[in-house]
Scaffold this motif. Structure first.
Motif, PDB file in Angstrom:
ATOM      1  N   VAL A  71       0.864  -1.184   0.000  1.00  0.00           N
ATOM      2  CA  VAL A  71       0.000   0.000   0.000  1.00  0.00           C
ATOM      3  C   VAL A  71       0.900   1.234   0.000  1.00  0.00           C
ATOM      4  O   VAL A  71       2.052   1.196   0.457  1.00  0.00           O
ATOM      5  CB  VAL A  71      -0.933   0.027   1.229  1.00  0.00           C
ATOM      6  CG1 VAL A  71      -1.890  -1.150   1.205  1.00  0.00           C
ATOM      7  CG2 VAL A  71      -0.141   0.034   2.528  1.00  0.00           C
ATOM      8  N   VAL A  72       0.359   2.344  -0.540  1.00  0.00           N
ATOM      9  CA  VAL A  72       1.064   3.630  -0.560  1.00  0.00           C
ATOM     10  C   VAL A  72       0.291   4.579   0.347  1.00  0.00           C
ATOM     11  O   VAL A  72      -0.919   4.774   0.172  1.00  0.00           O
ATOM     12  CB  VAL A  72       1.168   4.200  -1.983  1.00  0.00           C
ATOM     13  CG1 VAL A  72       1.997   5.484  -1.977  1.00  0.00           C
ATOM     14  CG2 VAL A  72       1.777   3.171  -2.920  1.00  0.00           C
ATOM     15  N   GLU A  73       0.987   5.171   1.318  1.00  0.00           N
ATOM     16  CA  GLU A  73       0.326   5.973   2.344  1.00  0.00           C
ATOM     17  C   GLU A  73       1.015   7.324   2.496  1.00  0.00           C
ATOM     18  O   GLU A  73       2.139   7.541   2.050  1.00  0.00           O
ATOM     19  CB  GLU A  73       0.377   5.246   3.695  1.00  0.00           C
ATOM     20  CG  GLU A  73      -0.253   3.871   3.703  1.00  0.00           C
ATOM     21  CD  GLU A  73       0.021   3.132   4.994  1.00  0.00           C
ATOM     22  OE1 GLU A  73      -0.813   2.297   5.371  1.00  0.00           O
ATOM     23  OE2 GLU A  73       1.085   3.385   5.617  1.00  0.00           O
ATOM     24  N   ASN A  74       0.292   8.222   3.150  1.00  0.00           N
ATOM     25  CA  ASN A  74       0.840   9.484   3.660  1.00  0.00           C
ATOM     26  C   ASN A  74       1.586  10.303   2.614  1.00  0.00           C
ATOM     27  O   ASN A  74       2.762  10.648   2.801  1.00  0.00           O
ATOM     28  CB  ASN A  74       1.756   9.197   4.855  1.00  0.00           C
ATOM     29  CG  ASN A  74       2.098  10.454   5.632  1.00  0.00           C
ATOM     30  OD1 ASN A  74       1.373  11.444   5.571  1.00  0.00           O
ATOM     31  ND2 ASN A  74       3.195  10.415   6.376  1.00  0.00           N
ATOM     32  N   PRO A  75       0.955  10.668   1.515  1.00  0.00           N
ATOM     33  CA  PRO A  75       1.632  11.564   0.566  1.00  0.00           C
ATOM     34  C   PRO A  75       1.782  12.956   1.186  1.00  0.00           C
ATOM     35  O   PRO A  75       0.866  13.466   1.835  1.00  0.00           O
ATOM     36  CB  PRO A  75       0.695  11.577  -0.638  1.00  0.00           C
ATOM     37  CG  PRO A  75      -0.652  11.282  -0.061  1.00  0.00           C
ATOM     38  CD  PRO A  75      -0.421  10.339   1.087  1.00  0.00           C
ATOM     39  N   ARG A  76       2.925  13.573   1.000  1.00  0.00           N
ATOM     40  CA  ARG A  76       3.187  14.885   1.580  1.00  0.00           C
ATOM     41  C   ARG A  76       4.228  15.607   0.738  1.00  0.00           C
ATOM     42  O   ARG A  76       5.022  14.966   0.028  1.00  0.00           O
ATOM     43  CB  ARG A  76       3.670  14.760   3.026  1.00  0.00           C
ATOM     44  CG  ARG A  76       4.890  13.859   3.177  1.00  0.00           C
ATOM     45  CD  ARG A  76       4.957  13.233   4.560  1.00  0.00           C
ATOM     46  NE  ARG A  76       6.141  12.372   4.715  1.00  0.00           N
ATOM     47  CZ  ARG A  76       6.183  11.099   4.333  1.00  0.00           C
ATOM     48  NH1 ARG A  76       5.129  10.531   3.756  1.00  0.00           N
ATOM     49  NH2 ARG A  76       7.276  10.386   4.524  1.00  0.00           N
ATOM     50  N   VAL A  77       4.210  16.919   0.818  1.00  0.00           N
ATOM     51  CA  VAL A  77       5.159  17.726   0.046  1.00  0.00           C
ATOM     52  C   VAL A  77       5.946  18.614   1.005  1.00  0.00           C
ATOM     53  O   VAL A  77       5.517  18.878   2.128  1.00  0.00           O
ATOM     54  CB  VAL A  77       4.437  18.592  -1.010  1.00  0.00           C
ATOM     55  CG1 VAL A  77       3.844  17.733  -2.098  1.00  0.00           C
ATOM     56  CG2 VAL A  77       3.373  19.460  -0.365  1.00  0.00           C
ATOM     57  N   SER A  78       7.078  19.065   0.563  1.00  0.00           N
ATOM     58  CA  SER A  78       7.937  19.910   1.392  1.00  0.00           C
ATOM     59  C   SER A  78       7.350  21.301   1.580  1.00  0.00           C
ATOM     60  O   SER A  78       7.655  21.981   2.557  1.00  0.00           O
ATOM     61  CB  SER A  78       9.326  20.008   0.780  1.00  0.00           C
ATOM     62  OG  SER A  78       9.251  20.510  -0.555  1.00  0.00           O
ATOM     63  N   PHE A 137      10.206  21.420  -5.314  1.00  0.00           N
ATOM     64  CA  PHE A 137       9.694  20.888  -4.060  1.00  0.00           C
ATOM     65  C   PHE A 137       9.870  19.387  -4.068  1.00  0.00           C
ATOM     66  O   PHE A 137      10.162  18.767  -5.097  1.00  0.00           O
ATOM     67  CB  PHE A 137       8.222  21.272  -3.848  1.00  0.00           C
ATOM     68  CG  PHE A 137       7.262  20.644  -4.823  1.00  0.00           C
ATOM     69  CD1 PHE A 137       6.492  19.536  -4.458  1.00  0.00           C
ATOM     70  CD2 PHE A 137       7.096  21.156  -6.107  1.00  0.00           C
ATOM     71  CE1 PHE A 137       5.608  18.964  -5.345  1.00  0.00           C
ATOM     72  CE2 PHE A 137       6.209  20.595  -6.995  1.00  0.00           C
ATOM     73  CZ  PHE A 137       5.463  19.488  -6.625  1.00  0.00           C
ATOM     74  N   THR A 138       9.662  18.770  -2.888  1.00  0.00           N
ATOM     75  CA  THR A 138       9.840  17.330  -2.736  1.00  0.00           C
ATOM     76  C   THR A 138       8.506  16.679  -2.407  1.00  0.00           C
ATOM     77  O   THR A 138       7.773  17.142  -1.513  1.00  0.00           O
ATOM     78  CB  THR A 138      10.854  17.012  -1.626  1.00  0.00           C
ATOM     79  OG1 THR A 138      12.101  17.611  -1.944  1.00  0.00           O
ATOM     80  CG2 THR A 138      11.035  15.511  -1.457  1.00  0.00           C
ATOM     81  N   LEU A 139       8.187  15.603  -3.106  1.00  0.00           N
ATOM     82  CA  LEU A 139       7.009  14.792  -2.844  1.00  0.00           C
ATOM     83  C   LEU A 139       7.463  13.499  -2.179  1.00  0.00           C
ATOM     84  O   LEU A 139       8.357  12.817  -2.691  1.00  0.00           O
ATOM     85  CB  LEU A 139       6.267  14.494  -4.154  1.00  0.00           C
ATOM     86  CG  LEU A 139       5.121  13.477  -4.092  1.00  0.00           C
ATOM     87  CD1 LEU A 139       3.991  13.969  -3.187  1.00  0.00           C
ATOM     88  CD2 LEU A 139       4.600  13.179  -5.493  1.00  0.00           C
TER      89      LEU A 139
END
Length: 908
Positions: free
Chosen positions: A215-222, A232-234
């Motif tokens: 599973v892929v969880e918790n997407p966030r950006v800088s 920016f960082t993903l």
């Protein structure tokens, strides 16, 4: 330290909660025992209850998991006999279950053992599950007659609550409870409260993870707010939540315009992810560049399925937004009391992030945008703190606050205000915490707080279990007034906010599920919207929006100021939201314009009894029209028309009225004018024979002329003005007629020059007709000083006249009258009336009751003894001829069967 807490709102008062214990038995499964299941009224409302996993121990299992971690999504199973409830959480927490980690290498079934690995201090134990049905304690067991004892013995931490659950293991009995296992009542293992006898019941709710499951969880950006073209960082988390190691595969990153991440979106890059063991995670970062077009974009990732993966519908993450803009974001901030966090998001509810974590019950919050600070109240820490807008540089501004709740800032004035429910007060300090002051005391339970800086007012809710009011006062705590009193329908106004531009105050009412508003003076209460469990609100006046926090379910919402267009902005990631503040400069408003009058003053007025009055009072200018006019008090017979500002009518009663005329504008600003209204009796016509000297008024001067000519006989055919009744002699009837006219006219224009003003008032208020009124006038003249212009011969004549009048009058009842003068020094006269002939004695006493002087006046005929020629006289001496000291004395009159006593004062 317990392994977990469940926080359940009480049935009849959601502001209070039940707090009891439980533990995790699966990634998103929580178990609790009987005292979290029901109260005296039935099952407790477990749905949406908060789960607080308390990992703050000497050796933390995982410091990042402290605080509220989930909410109850639903009740899967509730068994009263087995004394437990199994609850599904709204999100998985992981495979760390309280102090225990479940050994996931072996599937648990009825023929296998359950291996439990305890806290990392080395304690562990295997429980062989055989004959796992629940049984009673065997007969003959030492605790068979007292099963409750084993509940306490079962908790090696001391003080367990509730009944234990029993297992049979061979021939022995194992008691399983909150924090300990015990065999035959002796604590043997402090491992938490996993009730292994219900493992089969738990297993049916666990996912089948016998294969890899990526599973892929918790997407966030800088950075959520970017300039065009800014890098920016993903980042995302890839997890294998299966029990079998996965093979390596490709993680692909996507850009979307609709918030939903799928493999059909725009692929912007990829990374290889190696094999992951059971429950193993890895963090993957990808660097990109923001688009050049101003817009909001959504980013996420999907992982390619592997050959042996059976569950593939969870291989894509949710999305995280990025806004490309040339202006900085505007945030709303809120406290989350259950998680101990301060969070923020943009005003449209995106970019939710933690600003501070690990706080001790934060509630009130305020933002100083210009100063770059957020302030909050921390109840468990009994303090007020602040930090930079990004949560850095935390400072304790005000320590030692009992129960700080409501919070408000006067940035222009450099003050922070707060309510303290512990001391039942409102306090303030400088923004740095110095110069702390208590402004308002003796409240019942001050709650929410809001400021009208321009108007110089603060507003607050004061509530306890019995009374609820909305009040306001000046910013220094003076001039406290109740705007909305008890009994007006308020129950729990937790949040209060002001619209100083439109002169409105808004508040939430938690128990009535409503948001309401009223004018700033408390008038015109209206319910704007019905919404479930609103807590605290904030206003964006420029955008005409209101924002509020709500619980059960927890969320951040907003609507128009009218209550229309309700929308939920944040519904995930919040658990116990309370205070809310907007990162926009506050609307201070402008000071209320001054109300003035045209003309600016009102002259004192004199009206006559029986004569019509029509007086238009000044009109108001300035302020905010329209105006409301009031006049109070108003003399009898007159009326005031607020619409025309006209005072009209016919006066009926003489007297003096100190009137106040007030104009109040539409926003509550007012101004007043004070003036005197004197109502007099009609003046005797100037051609009256009673106007002896022909000066147009009948007054004391006419009485003096008649008294001077007293006894004169007028020859036939001769006109003498003093003979006012033209009977040929100036005598008592002439004096009486003039005295009557003076009394009717209130003393005449010249009366104050000869008579003390208090005496004139006595004459004016005396009974009409009879010798009583005339005696007052004659006595005043007889007592007048020579320097007032009254001849000695006239004084003697008036004194003789007064005695003659008194001797001719027989009163209806015997009475002792007030001495005059009083206070006196050293002599005084004591008047009295005798209705019948009697022996009269007057006795003077001191405060101790001792006789000071006794005046034996002898046998006296019925009559009036008021003038100095007839009243009893005391020279202020005792029976030895010595002057008595200053102080209070009593005089008592005895006349036959009559006795009366009065008080007098010698003042030297």
């Amino acid at each position: 330290t317990k392994v977990g807490w469940i926080i359940i709102p009480q049935r009849f008062n959601p502001r209070r909660v039940w707090i009891c214990t439980g533990f995790l038995v699966g990634p998103d499964l929580f178990m609790t025992n009987h005292h979290c299941l029901h109260d005296d009224f039935g099952l407790l409302p477990l749905e949406r209850a908060g789960i607080f996993m308390d990992y703050y121990q000497e050796r933390d299992v995982d410091p990042t998991l402290g605080g509220l971690t989930a909410r109850v999504l639903g009740v899967l199973q509730m068994d009263a006999r087995k004394d437990y409830a199994l609850l599904r959480l709204d999100r998985p927490i992981g495979n760390t279950y309280g102090w225990l980690e479940l050994d996931t290498t072996t599937r648990v079934n009825s023929s296998q053992s359950v291996k439990l690995i305890s806290h990392p201090d080395g304690r562990s134990k295997e429980i062989v599950r055989r004959n796992t049905e629940i049984v009673d304690i065997p007969a003959g067991h030492p605790l068979a007659d007292d099963p409750s004892a084993i509940a306490y013995l079962a908790d090696s931490e001391g003080g367990a609550s509730g009944s234990p659950v029993f297992l049979r293991e061979g021939t022995g009995v194992i008691a399983i409870h909150h924090s300990a296992w015990s065999r035959d009542g002796v604590p043997t293992f402090n491992a938490g409260s996993l009730m292994s006898h219900i493992v089969p019941e738990i297993e049916q709710y666990l996912m089948d993870t016998s294969t890899p499951d990526l599973v892929v969880e918790n997407p966030r950006v800088s950075n959520y707010w970017l300039a065009p073209g800014e890098p920016f960082t993903l980042s995302v988390t890839v997890r294998n939540q299966g029990t079998v190691t996965s093979s390596g595969t490709t993680l692909r990153f996507y850009e979307s315009f609709d918030k939903i991440i799928t493999t059909s979106d725009i692929e912007i890059g990829s990374e290889f992810v190696g094999s992951l063991g059971p429950f193993e995670t890895t963090e993957v970062r990808f660097t990109l560049t923001a688009p050049t077009s101003l817009n909001t974009y959504y980013y996420g990732a999907c992982i390619d399925a592997i050959a042996d993966e059976t569950i593939t519908d969870n291989n894509c993450s949710t999305s995280t937004p990025v806004t490309v803009s040339t202006t900085p974001p505007v945030y709303m901030y809120w406290t989350d009391w259950q998680t101990g966090k301060i969070q923020r998001a943009t005003l449209n509810g995106v970019y939710v992030e933690n600003v501070r974590v690990g706080l001790a019950f934060p509630l009130g919050i305020a933002v100083d945008v210009a100063g770059g600070h957020i302030y909050w109240t921390e109840v468990a820490g009994a303090r007020i703190q602040r930090a930079n807008l990004d949560g850095s540089n935390v400072q304790t501004v005000v320590p030692g606050v009992g129960f700080p709740l409501g919070l408000a800032l006067d940035v222009a004035g450099g003050h922070i205000y707060w309510t303290d429910r512990a001391t039942r007060s409102i306090q303030r300090a400088n923004l740095n915490g110095s110069n702390r002051q208590t402004l308002v005391t003796e409240l019942t339970g001050p709650q929410s707080l809001a400021l009208d800086v321009a108007g110089g007012k603060m507003y607050w809710a004061d509530l306890n279990d019995f009374t609820v009011t909305l009040q306001r006062g000046n910013l220094d705590g003076s001039n406290v007034e109740t705007l909305i009193p008890p009994g007006s329908g308020l129950l729990t106004p937790d949040g209060l906010a002001l619209d100083v531009v439109n002169r409105k105050m808004y508040w939430t009412d938690y128990l009535t599920d409503s948001i309401q508003r009223a004018n700033l003076d408390g008038s015109n209460i209206e319910t704007l919207i019905r919404v479930q469990n609103p807590r605290v609100l904030a206003l964006d006046i420029a955008a005409e929006k209101m924002y509020w926090t709500a619980e059960f379910p927890s969320r951040i919402q907003r609507a128009d100021l009218s209550g229309a267009n309700v929308e939920t902005l944040v519904s995930t990631g919040v658990d116990g939201p309370y205070g809310i503040a907007l990162g926009i400069p506050p609307v201070i408003g402008t000071p209320s314009p001054v109300v003035t009058f045209t003309p600016p003053t009102i002259a004192d007025q004199t009206f006559t009894v029986g004569s019509p009055v029509n007086l238009t009072l000044p009109t108001a200018t300035g302020g905010t029209a329209p105006y409301n006019y009031t006049l109070s008090p108003i003399p009898p017979g007159l009326n005031f028309n607020a619409a025309t500002q006209l005072l009209s009518g016919t006066p009926t009663t003489p007297g003096t009225t100190n009137a106040t005329y007030t104009a109040t504008d539409a926003i509550g600003t007012s101004a007043s004018l004070n003036f005197t209204i004197e109502v007099t009796d009609p003046v005797v016509p100037i051609d009256s024979p009673l106007d002896v000297n022909g000066d147009g008024v009948v007054d004391v001067a006419d009485l003096v002329i008649v008294a001077t000519a007293y006894g004169t006989r007028v020859p036939a055919g001769t006109d003498l003005p003093a003979d006012v009744n033209s009977d040929g002699v100036v005598n008592l009837p002439d004096l009486i007629l003039v005295a009557q006219a003076i009394d009717a006219a209130g003393g005449g224009a010249n009366a104050p020059s000869l008579i003390n003003i208090e005496t004139v008032a006595e004459v004016s208020n005396a009974l009409s007709g009879g010798n009583f009124v005339y005696r007052k006038v004659a006595a005043a003249l007889a007592d007048a000083k020579l320097e007032k212009g009254v001849p000695e011969t006239l004084l003697k004549a008036l004194q003789h006249l007064l005695i003659e009048i008194e001797m001719a009058e027989i009163p209806e009842s015997t009475a002792l009258l007030p001495n005059y003068p009083n206070p006196f020094n050293p002599e005084t006269w004591i008047p009295y009336h005798l209705a019948t002939d009697a022996d009269v004695t007057l006795t003077i006493y001191d405060l101790r009751g001792g006789v000071v002087q006794q005046l034996i006046l002898g046998h006296q005929a019925a009559g009036v003894y008021e003038s100095r020629g007839r009243a009893a006289y005391w020279d202020g001496k005792n029976q030895l001829g010595e002057h008595v000291a200053s102080g209070v004395y009593f005089y008592s009159l005895t006349a036959g069967d009559f006795t009366a006593t009065r008080k007098m004062l010698i003042a030297k």
